[in-house]
Design an enzyme around this catalytic site. Structure first.
Site, PDB file in Angstrom:
ATOM      1  N   HIS A 238       0.795  -1.222   0.000  1.00 53.61           N
ATOM      2  CA  HIS A 238       0.000   0.000   0.000  1.00 53.61           C
ATOM      3  C   HIS A 238       0.843   1.295   0.000  1.00 53.61           C
ATOM      4  O   HIS A 238       0.826   2.059  -0.957  1.00 53.61           O
ATOM      5  CB  HIS A 238      -0.921   0.031   1.225  1.00 53.61           C
ATOM      6  CG  HIS A 238      -1.852  -1.140   1.327  1.00 53.61           C
ATOM      7  ND1 HIS A 238      -2.871  -1.381   0.437  1.00 53.61           N
ATOM      8  CD2 HIS A 238      -1.923  -2.134   2.250  1.00 53.61           C
ATOM      9  CE1 HIS A 238      -3.535  -2.466   0.801  1.00 53.61           C
ATOM     10  NE2 HIS A 238      -2.982  -2.941   1.886  1.00 53.61           N
TER      11      HIS A 238
HETATM   12  O1  RIB Z   1      -5.181   0.040   4.462  1.00 56.78           O
HETATM   13  C1  RIB Z   1      -3.783   0.071   4.339  1.00 56.78           C
HETATM   14  C2  RIB Z   1      -3.200   1.147   5.185  1.00 56.78           C
HETATM   15  O2  RIB Z   1      -3.459   0.879   6.556  1.00 56.78           O
HETATM   16  C3  RIB Z   1      -1.660   1.219   5.077  1.00 56.78           C
HETATM   17  O3  RIB Z   1      -1.246   2.537   5.307  1.00 56.78           O
HETATM   18  C4  RIB Z   1      -1.196   0.330   6.198  1.00 56.78           C
HETATM   19  O4  RIB Z   1       0.093   0.700   6.690  1.00 56.78           O
HETATM   20  C5  RIB Z   1      -2.234   0.635   7.246  1.00 56.78           C
HETATM   21  O5  RIB Z   1      -1.823   1.804   7.928  1.00 56.78           O
END
Ligand code: RIB
Ligand code: CA
Length: 309
Positions: A238
């Site tokens: 992500h």
């Molecule tokens: O949904 C993914 C996000 O939530 C990313 O930033 C992961 O690190 C969590 O913080």
């Protein structure tokens, strides 16, 4: 190339760690400040992890602790993804001490010293620190060139059916940023799903030699659990997607769109209602990152992070 002054707010977090290394390895960014929220594994762990991740690069970037909870409630942690330590069990040497102060104040001080429209603000966790900074000194929004967030989803969520983890953990904070009136780009779950990591990909990446940061990043990628949302074939990476937009926007397809937060209590709270097709006729308030050249993204990630110490 003149590096863009940059503030990164995060909740390390396995993918935050790799995103921080990518940012600190990239000449396009001058990372001036890293601020931390509780988010993934609680503030004590996320601050220790941010210190260790930045410290491993040898760069003297101040790390400042911030919100231990959201504007209205406690954060809900996600140790099932990140491990109880927040880095998938990958042990790093302890980093330098935290810089004094509180994240929202440090963000404001950095913005106050900046030129108009000059600072790139990258948000990788619940947006609480950023919202507190702008809510307490709104005029500082003028110093922002662009806000880039990993947050939200136009389709299903990952913490509830409706909401993505960062947005869900502080939807009011995200609403503050959506209404700030400064350029904002968002890497949603639908985008980050294209940055898909499989064991085969990790094996290919591992053929590239690199320093301690790269070896730690590979260890984290090996430690992250395969996602049931993707049939246990692998997982989306992500947070580095948000950094990639700030350093290589040509990797993306994007369109302007209007988005607003569902803040009502109930099963859809925290949903980012993203009007991709302009059905509501409202003025766009963000740049929606829609497509990613994944091979080029992973090649850039490997090239940059492997070159770190
Ligand atoms: O949904 C993914 C996000 O939530 C990313 O930033 C992961 O690190 C969590 O913080
Ligand atoms: Ca994060």
């Amino acid at each position: 190339m003149i590096p863009k002054p940059c503030i990164i707010d995060c909740d390390p977090g396995t993918d935050d760690a790799i995103a921080l290394w990518l940012a600190l390895a990239s000449p396009e960014l001058d990372v001036r400040l890293v601020t931390v929220a509780g988010g993934n594994v609680g503030l004590a762990r996320t601050t220790a992890n941010a210190r260790a991740v930045v410290g491993l690069t040898g760069r003297a970037v101040p790390v400042v602790a911030g919100a231990e909870r959201s504007l209205l409630a406690d954060f809900r942690a996600e140790p099932a993804v990140h491990g109880s330590d927040g880095l998938g069990g990958v042990a790093l040497p302890e980093g330098p001490p935290l810089a004094p102060g509180i994240a929202a104040d440090a963000i404001r001080a950095e913005l106050r010293a900046a030129a108009p429209h000059s600072v790139t603000v990258i948000g990788l966790g619940p947006a609480t620190n950023l919202a507190l900074a702008f809510a307490t000194e709104p005029a500082l929004a003028d110093r922002v060139a662009e806000i880039v967030l990993m947050s939200g989803a136009w389709s299903e969520g990952n913490i509830t059916p409706a909401a993505e983890f960062n947005a869900w953990n502080d939807p009011e904070a995200l609403a503050v940023l959506l209404n700030l009136g400064r350029p904002l780009a968002i890497a949603t779950l639908d985008l980050t799903a294209q940055a898909f990591v499989t064991p085969d990909l990790v094996a290919r990446l591992a053929q590239r030699p690199g320093g301690a940061c790269w070896q730690a990043a590979l260890a984290i990628l090996r430690a992250l659990p395969a996602s049931k949302r993707f049939g246990h074939r692998g997982f989306p990476l992500h947070d580095p997607c948000a950094v990639a937009w700030a350093i290589a926007p040509g990797l993306f397809g994007a369109r302007p769109a209007h988005a607003e937060m569902d803040l009502a209590p109930g099963p859809s709270r925290g949903r980012t209602v993203i009007d991709r097709w302009g059905r509501l006729g409202r003025a766009p308030n963000l740049t929606l990152l829609e497509t990613l050249d994944a091979p080029a993204f992973f090649a850039l990630l490997a090239e940059r992070v492997a070159a770190l110490p």
